[in-house]
Scaffold this active site. Sequence first.
Site, PDB file in Angstrom:
ATOM      1  CG  ASP A  23      40.529  22.031  59.576  1.00  0.00           C
ATOM      2  OD1 ASP A  23      39.468  22.253  60.184  1.00  0.00           O
ATOM      3  OD2 ASP A  23      40.595  21.283  58.579  1.00  0.00           O
ATOM      4  CB  SER A 130      38.024  22.104  64.220  1.00  0.00           C
ATOM      5  OG  SER A 130      37.233  21.180  63.511  1.00  0.00           O
TER       6      SER A 130
END
Length: 239
Positions: A23, A130
């Site tokens: 992420d 992400s």
Amino acid sequence: MTASCVAERGPAAGPKIRAVAFDAFPIFDPRPIAALAEDLCPGKGALLSEAWRTRQFEYTWLRVAAREYADFWQVTADALVFAERALRLDLGEEKRARLLGAYLELDAWPDALPALESLRRAGVRLSFLSNFTPRMLDAAIERSGLGGMFDRVLSTDRARTYKPDPRAYRMALDALGLEREEILFVPFAGWDAAGARWFGYPTFWVNRMGFPAEELGVSADATGASLGDLVEFVKAGAV
């Protein structure tokens, strides 16, 4: 491994980790956004940041559920307007633009570059996965001097969805050409750790803020406070 790491399943118990998918926020430090909010709204910055962040993710989940997609930049802008109105603030266009622009001026956490270099030396492929738009990811990578570190930079915008939708997590499988057991997912938030585990990724939660795990019936395979803890976990037997 440091005492902050808690493993439920050791990496050596399954297939070796061949790639790590991150992420954005385990790599990029979001704290300056909150600091800017306090500078622009003295005494109200923490409330604004919390309301903004909460509505930001609620909007992503609502849009996935309703199949009414808007990209993360738009969602972030909409969430800021809501938070401003909910707190009865009047930011004005200039302050609002500065807060949004802070997402394009993120720096890496100090431990990011050493950890990424260590993983690459170990032969581990690196990827982002992400909710950030490609523009947001590219800006952060360039500003942080991390160009060339990542084999793939994957934005869920390309799938027109958001984590924890399984279609979002599947992007790393398709892009890297690996089995899900070979990809270690590294989230910043507890809900993202739960989503990745539901999908079937081995997961190491970089819990920099020290939050409790979400009560969702699943938990990360291991947790640490830094990317150094992640490197130790991977090198303990996954590569």
